[in-house]
Design an enzyme around this catalytic site. Structure first.
Site, PDB file in Angstrom:
ATOM      1  N   ASP A   1     -10.721   1.979  -3.699  1.00  0.00           N
ATOM      2  CA  ASP A   1     -11.335   1.680  -2.403  1.00  0.00           C
ATOM      3  C   ASP A   1     -12.855   1.728  -2.471  1.00  0.00           C
ATOM      4  OD1 ASP A   1      -8.964   1.249  -1.086  1.00  0.00           O
ATOM      5  OD2 ASP A   1      -8.798   3.290  -0.302  1.00  0.00           O
TER       6      ASP A   1
ATOM      7  N   ASP B   1       0.832  -1.204   0.000  1.00  0.00           N
ATOM      8  CA  ASP B   1       0.000   0.000   0.000  1.00  0.00           C
ATOM      9  C   ASP B   1       0.874   1.264   0.000  1.00  0.00           C
ATOM     10  OD1 ASP B   1      -2.368   1.425  -0.039  1.00  0.00           O
ATOM     11  OD2 ASP B   1      -3.242   0.357   1.654  1.00  0.00           O
TER      12      ASP B   1
END
Length: 724
Positions: free
Chosen positions: A548, A478
């Site tokens: 997301d 990430d």
């Protein structure tokens, strides 16, 4: 495929599908003669060269006289491969070099050309490979004592051309690159639309289509990453082009940092394009003997519409860019813990997640953020990559996965640090921008200085120690903030213009080292969702978390638009517990990507479990041959109406998967969806009504979805299989 005629001084790249031609004129400049469909004859280009014919005399300082060239051309009109800077051509050069006097004049002239049977390897940068040939054109600025290698690579089986530069200081004094883009392309017309993909977090890659403007037009990122705000994939299409017809030219950059795609329309109505690293705050010092390589720019040509361009990019990424050992293999159904429990878990809860995740077809369980250091929220712990054994028994969790037949994965954010961490307390100078009175926090974290090899080595040692004790199958990498203060404590003031690029090189150095040492561990890219969705990351990571946002209200556009430039096999797509649509609708959309889940599986009802398990079985049966390695057709675009429709067809045309989804509620109406890619003579049974029809029927008449009311985000997932 590539040939250079010394007599005519014409270089031709032609793979029997597309062609590219360059002329070396008397002045030593490279004139771009042609880019388009393959030609049978490249000999007669005199009229093309002289379309903008104007003679521009030059003053020779040594003789004190005006000089001219037999070739008549005008610097600010001739289509060139690399324009000079600081001279008469003001369209915008792809490279600017400053000498010790401070002069900006940059003027590269032809010296020689070599023909290679491969693509050049670029040290420290991801690069293309495969069946191709390369023209290595040596250029030189004799005043600066700088050489430039212009690489033009054409692939044998794809309508793709790759460009890049390699600069070498052959003099005795240092010089500074203040711009170092990867390519220039001059086209003799400007009546195109420019399509680019802007957005933000959770709304990545919106579709924008604008006519090419007079003057300058730019698509760029200065955020230190390719970004959610703009994606490096762009394309030009002639105004009348559709999915199936018309000229389309696509561009992408094999790079994960700042970029700039710039067009300039000149007074002759030609289109001047430069593309590469963004030159904002960029300055790279080249000492004598040093070299600098630019990222590769990929150009795809289509004379058959947007889908042909899209399909070429898909194949290029899968076959000529990705390096993951198991890239073409089946990717397991993934369950990620984040949306179910965030930071709040213990060993028993995770074990219960694993047990219930198995009921919906999960094959890979991923423990997300919160397993390391003092990490119970996003205020602390980043940079301390040791297991918090008081919170989670990771050996027990991994053993339980193995007992249930699951693979196991883990979350990392290697490029970030919290001020509240052991790493920062020991090495505050490891933070980017350290030394300033105030530093910007993003998600309560600072950006590690990956331009500093000591920082990269520290994180490598921590990750290596973890992987040796916990041999995981998957790592989610990430990257939850952008670059703010691009200042490094490891470099002197005159080298600070190198930091943006050195950060990307540090990212590649660590990611490349780990993927080489652990070739069967799958690394997935992620950056607050899709904030670093680019070809540079795909060189190392076979998939990237797309966004997301998993609600169909946004995801229907995000996923469709992403798939215009990137193959479904790399698009991370999950089902969550959003209430906007049913689980079956969300699962059908996630099927057109790398299928997975993010939710609390303990809360699923028996009916929901059955819906998800059924779609997981479809994924397991059809993903590799039909979705991942098949051909994708964009049948209906959500930005053009109320529907989205995509179809995947296996390479042998024996099976197909079709997804039709609407957005707003609709009443009954005629809806016939014509399919593509099927064999006209074969018979196919569909799961819509169980009927068997010929390929010709589906291509000419289509799937009949008529006279049926559709609620918001209603869908039809249709499988077609060959009847033998």
């Amino acid at each position: 495929m590539i040939g250079y005629d010394k007599k005519t001084r014409i270089l031709v790249l032609d793979n029997k599908s597309i062609g590219y031609a360059v002329y070396v004129n008397d002045a030593g400049y490279l004139e771009t003669l042609y880019f388009g469909r393959s030609l049978s004859d490249y000999a007669d280009f005199d009229c093309v060269r002289r379309a903008g014919e104007f003679s521009t005399p030059r003053y020779d300082a040594a003789s004190g006289k005006e000089t001219g060239y037999a070739d008549a051309f005008k610097f600010d009109a001739a289509p060139l491969e690399i324009s000079p800077h600081g001279l008469a051509d003001k369209r915008g050069a792809p490279v600017i070099v400053r000498d010790e006097r401070g002069s900006f004049i940059t003027d590269f002239r032809f010296r020689s050309v070599r023909l290679l049977k491969e693509a050049p390897a670029i040290e420290g940068l991801p690069h293309a490979h495969g069946r191709c040939e390369t023209a290595d054109i040596l250029l030189e600025d004799s005043d600066l004592h700088v050489r430039a290698h212009l690489y033009l690579t054409l692939f044998a089986d794809k309508d793709a051309l790759v460009k890049s530069f390699r600069f070498e200081n052959t003099g005795k004094k240092k010089v500074r690159l203040t711009r170092a883009m990867s390519m220039q392309l001059d086209l003799p017309r400007c009546d195109y639309d420019l399509v680019h993909f802007g957005g933000r977090w959770a709304k990545e890659r919106d579709y924008f289509c604008n006519p090419v403007a007079d003057g300058v037009q730019e698509v760029s990122s200065n955020l230190g990453r390719s970004s959610a705000e703009e994606n490096p994939f762009v394309f030009l299409k002639e105004r009348s082009a559709t999915m199936d017809c018309g000229e389309v030219i696509g561009f992408n950059l094999v790079y994960s940092g700042n970029f700039k795609f710039r067009t300039f329309t000149n007074f002759l109505r030609g289109l001047h394009i430069t593309y590469g690293m963004n030159d904002e705050d960029f300055e790279w010092t080249l000492a004598p003997g040093e070299v600098f390589c630019t990222p590769q720019a990929v150009i795809v040509y289509s004379s058959h519409g947007i889908d042909a361009m899209s399909q070429t990019f898909h194949r290029f990424i899968r076959e000529n860019l990705m390096t993951y050992a198991d890239n073409c293999e089946y990717k397991p159904v993934l369950f990620n813990s984040w949306e179910g429990c965030t930071f709040h878990f213990d060993t028993d809860l995770i074990l219960s997640y694993i047990d219930d995740a198995c009921k919906i077809g999960t094959e890979l369980f991923v423990l997300d953020d919160g397993w390391f250091g003092a990490r119970d929220n996003d205020l602390a712990g980043l940079g301390d990559w040791t297991v918090n054994k008081g919170k989670i028994d990771l050996h027990r969790v991994m053993a339980h996965c193995r007992e249930r037949g699951l693979k196991f994965g883990i979350w990392f954010e290697p490029e970030m640090v919290n001020p509240d961490s052991d790493l920062f307390r020991a090495h505050p100078e490891y933070a980017l921008g350290w030394g300033r009175k105030e530093l910007a926090l993003g998600r309560h974290q600072l950006h590690l200085d990956f331009s500093n090899p000591d920082v990269v080595e520290n994180i490598y040692a921590q990750m290596k120690a973890f992987l040796e004790e916990y041999p995981v199958d998957y790592i989610k990498w990430d990257y939850n903030r952008v670059v703010a203060e691009h200042v490094s404590a490891a470099f002197p003031p005159e080298r600070q213009g190198e930091i943006y690029h050195r950060l990307v090189l540090g990212y590649y150095a660590l990611l490349g080292r780990l993927t080489r040492e652990y070739p069967h561990t799958m690394f997935e890219g992620c950056a607050s969702g899709g904030g670093r969705f680019d070809m540079g990351t795909l060189y190392y990571c076979p998939q990237i978390w797309c966004s997301d946002e998993s609600d169909p209200a946004q995801r229907i556009d995000i996923q469709f638009n992403t798939s215009l430039g990137y193959p479904l096999s790399c698009i991370g797509s999950h089902v969550n517990d959003s209430k906007v649509a049913s689980y079956s609708a969300k699962a059908a959309l996630a099927l057109f990507g790398t299928y997975g889940y993010e939710m609390n599986p303990n809360l699923l009802t028996e009916g929901e479990i059955a819906e998800l398990a059924q779609t997981a079985e479809i994924y397991k049966k059809y993903h590799r041959d039909v979705i991942a390695n098949g051909t994708l057709y964009h049948l209906r675009a959500p930005y053009e109406g109320n529907h989205m429709c995509m179809q995947c067809v296996s390479r042998d045309a024996s099976a197909s998967v079709v997804l039709f989804m609407n957005k707003l509620k609709e009443q009954d109406m005629f809806r016939f969806v014509r399919l593509k890619g099927l064999d006209r003579k074969k018979k196919y049974r569909n799961t819509l009504d169980g009927a068997v029809h010929s390929g010709e029927y589906y291509l000419q008449i289509g799937l009949n979805l008529s006279k049926e009311g559709f609620a918001e985000f209603s869908h039809r997932l249709v499988l077609l299989t060959e009847e033998t």
